[in-house]
Structures are given as C-alpha cells and as structure tokens.
Design a protein around this motif. Structure first.
Motif: not given
Length: 724
Positions: A434-436, A368-373, A402-414
């Motif tokens: 990654l910031t870009d 769960f990407s938001p929880a990981l972030v 792991l959050a980026v691997q789960t959702d590579p387009e999630d801006a918060e995770a990146l």
C-alpha cells in the motif's frame, strides 16, 4: 476601432472541467469531434464567424439574429444525435446564449456589453438548450419553426439592468434534462494559468509551459482538489485577465499565476495564488535557480510550489468553512474541514471535537473518503495519548479500509490504511504494498510521506522510514503535523541504537506539540537509553500528568509495536521508571517479543466537567474524595454565582463511586431530581450543578487486552455498517 451591430452567440459545455478531470484525453477528443462534425458546418451554413475558442466552448458572431438561432438549433440537434449513445455522466451537453448588441471588433476577438450578456445567457441555459434575449426574440418571432418560453426580466451577473430572457423550445418542448449522475462531492477548485515569459527569450516559453503543466499534474494528485484542465487554463494565454472573471468563467476558487525571467545562467520563477471571490493574495514566493539541468530545475520548482501551496489552500478552506453559520447548513465537506482544524490542535478537546464533527459528516456521507481517513487518524491519536481505549483502533482500521474501498487511488487513504495494517494488525506485507501505491499516487504530499514512513517503520524497514520522514520534513518543515514526522524519526533512530540523534529528533517533536504523549514517550525512552536518566524521569513526569494511566501495558496496546524499535522504546520507558501495568515479558522469546498476561488492574474513573463557553475538564477520581463547588476546600472550583459555596462530594468506596450533596442552597441534580442522601453513580450519569454538567466515566483496562483486540480486528467485516 471598428464597431458594428451583431448577433453574438456564446456556447460552452456543461461540467466540462469535471469531464476533463475524469478523462482528459477522451473528453478532448469528443469535444474536437463535435466541433468538427456539428458546430463548424452549422456556422458555415448560416454565415457565422467563429471569433475565438474559450477552451470549453466558443464565441461567434452573425449578421442577423435569425441566422444565429438557426445555427444553434442545427448544431444542438446534431450534437444530440452524436452523443445519443454516450453514458449520461460522460455526455457533452452544450449550452447556448444569443444576444444582439453593438460590439468592438478586433481580428481575433470582440468586446462590449453584447458579448457579456450573451455569455451570461449561456450560463443560464439548460444543458442542450438555447437562451435568447428579448432583442433576439423580437427579431426571430414567427420567422422560425421554434417556440419560446417567456422567463421574464431577470438580474444577471455584472449587468446593471435586468435582462428579459426567453428559452427556445425546439418542437414546442424544452430540451430533456440529463439524468442526474452520481452525486459529486464538493472539492476545492483551482486553476493554474499560463506563466508569463518575461525573459525576452522565446525558448523559455517551453519551460514556462512545462512548469505550468507539471504544477497542474502535481495538484491533481491531491484528491481533495478539483484542478481545472490545462486546455481550459491555456485559453487565457497571452491575455490580460481579471482574476475574478477567470474564477467565475472556470468555476475556480483559487487561481495560480506566475512569471519566468532568465538572467544569464540563472532563472527566476515567481508565483502567487489568489482567492477569486475576495481577490486576496494568499500565497506568493520567488525561486532563483541555476539553469545547469533544466529538467531537474523544473521538478524542483514544481515540488517547491506545490508543497508550499497545498497547506495554505487547506488553511484558507478551513477558514472559509469556519465563517459559515454553524448547524445544519454545514455539509459533509464543511464538517470535515472544521474537524481538520480541530484535529490540528492536537489536544484532547480538539480530538474529541474533531471526532464529533466527523460523526456528523459521515452520517451525511458514509463513504466520504477524506472524512474516513481523518477519523482513522483521530481514533489512533486518541488511543496513543490515552484518551480512548485500544478497542477504538478497530474503528480506525475499519475506516481506513473503507476509505480505500471508496477511492482506491486516493494516496491519503492508501497511506492511512498502510499505517493501520502495520501498526494495528501487524500485516507488514500488505502494508508495504500500500505504501508503494500511495507514493506512486502522490509523491508531493508531506502527509502521505509521513504516513508511509510510519507504515515502513512499523513493518521493520527503519532506514526507508527515515528517508520518507526526511522527505516529508523537506516538503513541510513548519506545519504542526511535522511533529509526527519528528516523533517517527526519533523512534526509527532509537531502533537503530542512535540514541543521541533520537533525543534531538524527539525534542523537535515535543517543540511542535508539547502535549503529544507519543512524542513524550519516545523522548523519555531516548533520554533514558542515552544515560540521561534525570532528564528522562522529568519527562516521564510530564507524560504522566497528561496520561495518568500510562504504563508499559497501555503503550504496548496503544502503539501495537511489532519491531525491535518498539522493544527499545519499552526498554527505555522501563529504565526511566514507567510501571509494568499488568504486562509481563518473556526473556526467551524471539527478539524480545512481548507476551501479554493480563493481571488485575484498577479501572479508570473520571469526571468530565462541561459548561458552555468554557474548556472541558476531565478529572481523575482517586481514593481521596473530590469536592465540587466554590468552598475553599473544593477540589474542583465551579466559578459561577449560581453554584453554592459548598456543593457536592464524589468518593470511591468498596469499588463504587458515590455522590452526596453538601447541604447546598441550590442542590445537585441527577436526572433533573435533587440528590437525596448518598447516591451511587453509574457510568454515563450526569450531575447538574448550576450551569455545569458533570459526567461520570468508567473505563476498565481489562477490556484493552491485546488478544481480544486482535480477534476483533481479524473479524472486522469492512462492509458491515455496525462495525463503524
């Protein structure tokens, strides 16, 4: 007013909003193809009149129930052939409801209970199935090559009397159930309805529609939101709508609506957001702007609305989760929202509560990407404030990866991974990349801008970091997390030698969060380097009250500083009087790079005192013995009649921590047994004193050595579950 008896057919596509969210263009194209190839010919063959499109379906009327059911059977069979080779998770499955009733007829619409019941039947139909009322069943029974399953009388939404339902069984069988696709994680659903043009100028319709489209697009960049597609929302254009009905029909918890009025060369845009289950208005605002640059105006209004709206929706969702009963009924998303609320307190207890909730959320959904972030942020904050050892930064980096691997387009995770890579691993190149990506994925998020600012600050791009902090504060100037932007701004200004400005920014950070150790650290250093030593020392005193083991060494390890700004921070802290704490510094190293030479340091020994209904307390054990109880000499007062006035003494002797009962009437328990004489405490041992629990905790600073930490980080396999 024209009334007549008709057979009403209501149809829609199951999961249409999800399909549009995932691939709007392909879904719309497939829907259009199915309507043209399967539905329109079937309507023509059976005398049906398409009354209106509902965005994700249609409403039709027929002269007889037999024709309506035959039409539904025909186009459902055709749709099955058309979509036979489509992937299960991308297949468009129509649901159909049919009822006979009297309707009020207008040129482009029909109204009445008959229409409402047909819509309710459609919602209850299987994917690819047909649901009919008892009235329809009586008219078609024995007249069609189709059998029906009697489902009995059932209560349906907004219909006072029960409705007797029958499921159509083509070839004697119900439609096959679509195989379950990948589990869909719960998201907050929202729809932006078309804004009303109140100016009387038809040209402003384009502007109003453009704002709605831009707001919809901007909101869809937030991965925590499920945004209903524009096509579904625009089916309501020009109609007086019931917000609660819109919520039910589109599955949206929040509805955004607004209006536009042109007054001379000025334009006024109003907007409001309504919670569909309660009808409560949770946000409303007005924007008056000059029409000199229409496109700039459209961007400005969109950004203003989105940046104001998202935090309010997040707070509303947190309250929604809090109202649920605690315990097993909470799913991973609810636990995440509760953790978000606890983390927002920015206190030690809040941080620990958030981490415990996130452990439960990730046990239910490890990806769960938001929880990981959020867990990565909690771990890093706890280390920065001295609440956890620096090794916990390994988990922070691991979960961000792991959050980026789960959702590579999630801006918060990146953005979270960018901060951890620059601040922990010192990988500036990957961090900047990654910031870009994060900024391109969502430029409307104050949180993303803050994180990217911190990443660029750690990577040495100080001016760029300041610009991102300023943008973040423009978007979200009053929310509590703004303290992190002010603290980052202060550190960046400190790095540039703009010490007076750094003091002002650090003070703003402390105003937002008076118990933030990182804000107090940068304020201390800024004051010292601005030659305000007396104020710096007073601030250092406040810092040490919150973090008694704070030292140059722990700041170096916890902050993982790699740039000149970090060296100026440490210089200011040393000047204010912060002790070395086991680190030494090489005078001849490039740009003052800090060399860590671990020396012997005393372990940190604490007692964590807990009792249901009271805030937890953590007490540092020093050379002076601590007395727990209700006697006047008690160091820690346990204010409960079940606790004796004289109770238990904790002391350090020969580097060991021991406890002795002070001949109290109710006794001190260890492992449910009374203390007998002097007992040596091992880490993790819990004393029970009446309703209180006292846990002995032991942290060895030697474990915080940067070399060991770097080795562990570099060897961290992101896919190894044990590392989390």
């Amino acid at each position: 007013m024209t009334r007549r008896l008709a057979a009403i057919l209501a149809a829609d596509v199951a999961d249409y909003s999800r399909l549009m969210h995932e691939d709007e263009q392909a879904t719309h194209a497939r829907f259009t193809e199915i309507m043209n190839v399967a539905v329109v010919p079937a309507l023509a063959s059976h005398g049906g009149r398409a009354v209106k499109s509902t965005g994700d379906g249609f409403l039709a009327e027929f002269p007889s129930a037999v024709e309506a059911v035959q039409c539904a059977l025909q186009f459902q069979t055709a749709i099955g052939r058309i979509t036979a080779n489509d992937a299960d998770e991308r297949r468009l499955n129509f649901r159909v409801g049919i009822h006979i009733g009297e309707v009020i007829v207008e040129e482009h619409d029909i109204y009445g209970d008959g229409v409402n019941i047909a819509a309710r039947l459609e919602a209850l139909a299987d994917r690819g199935g047909i649901m009919v009322s008892e009235a329809v069943h009586e008219n078609v029974r024995g007249r069609l090559p189709c059998e029906f399953e009697d489902l009995g009388a059932q209560q349906v939404k907004n219909i006072a009397r029960p409705v007797h339902l029958f499921r159509a069984l083509a070839n004697g069988k119900p439609p096959p159930k679509a195989p379950a696709g990948p589990p869909l994680r719960k998201k907050t659903s929202i729809v932006v309805l078309p804004f009303q043009n109140l100016s009387g100028d038809p040209e402003q319709d384009y502007f109003a529609d453009g704002i709605v489209e831009d707001i919809t697009t901007a909101l869809s960049r937030f991965r925590s939101l499920f945004v209903i597609a524009r096509q579904s929302a625009f089916a309501y254009k020009g109609r007086a709508v019931d917000i609660r009905q819109v919520g039910r029909e589109l599955g949206a918890r929040y509805v955004v609506e607004g209006s536009l009025r042109k007054i001379g060369s000025r334009l006024r845009v109003t907007g409001q957001t309504i919670q569909t289950d309660t009808g409560a208005n949770i946000w409303a605002d007005r924007y008056d702007r000059d029409l000199s640059d229409v496109f700039a105006l459209q961007d400005e209004v969109t950004t203003s609305i989105v940046s104001a709206l998202v935090p309010i929706i997040q707070r509303a969702e947190i309250e929604h989760a809090r109202r649920k009963p605690t315990g097993s009924s909470l799913d991973a998303h609810d636990l995440y929202l509760c953790a978000l609320a606890a983390h927002a307190n920015l206190t030690r207890i809040g941080n620990r509560t958030a981490r415990e909730l996130l452990d439960r959320a990730l046990a239910l959904d490890p990806h769960f990407s938001p929880a990981l972030v959020l867990d990565a942020s909690c771990q890093a904050l706890a280390v920065a404030n001295g609440w956890l050892p620096a090794q916990c930064l390994i988990r922070a980096l691991h979960h961000a990866r792991l959050a980026v691997q789960t959702d590579p387009e999630d801006a918060e995770a990146l953005a979270a991974l960018a901060v951890r890579l620059a601040g922990i691993a010192g990988d500036a190149e990957e961090s900047l990349g990654l910031t870009d990506r994060a900024l391109a994925a969502n430029p409307h998020s104050a949180s993303v801008l803050r994180k990217c600012g911190l990443a660029r600050l750690h990577a040495g791009q100080t001016e760029a970091a300041i610009e991102l902090f300023e943008r973040s504060l423009r978007l979200s100037p009053t929310d509590p997390p703004a303290y992190a932007a002010w603290a980052g701004m202060a550190l960046a200004l400190l790095a540039l030698g703009r010490d007076a400005e750094a003091v002002a920014a650090a003070r703003r950070a402390v105003q937002f969060n008076p118990v933030s150790c990182d804000a107090l650290r940068v304020l201390t250093a800024s004051l010292a380097l601005a030659d305000r030593l007396h104020e710096a020392q007073a601030t250092l005193g406040r810092l040490l009250e919150l973090d008694p083991i704070c030292s140059i060494q722990t700041v170096r390890l916890g902050e993982a500083l790699h740039q000149k700004g970090g060296n100026r921070l440490l210089d200011g802290l040393r000047y204010a009087g912060l002790v070395l704490g086991g680190a030494s510094f090489g005078e001849d190293n490039e740009e003052g790079t800090i060399l860590l030479k671990p020396r012997h340091r005393e372990p940190r020994r604490t007692l964590l005192v807990t009792r249901p209904g009271e805030p937890d307390r953590e007490i540092l054990i020093a050379a002076i013995p601590l007395v727990l109880g209700r006697a006047p000499e008690s160091s820690i007062v346990l204010n409960d009649p079940k606790v004796s006035r004289a109770h238990c003494r904790i002391m350090v002797s020969d580097n060991e921590v021991t406890a002795i009962d002070l001949q109290s009437t109710n006794g001190t328990l260890i492992d449910r047994r009374p203390i007998a004489g002097v007992v040596r405490l091992a880490p993790g041992v819990v004393l029970e004193i009446g309703p209180y629990q006292v846990r002995y905790q032991h942290q060895d600073p030697q474990d915080d050595d940067r070399t060991a930490l770097s080795t562990a980080i570099n060897n961290d396999p992101v896919n190894d579950p044990a590392s989390s």
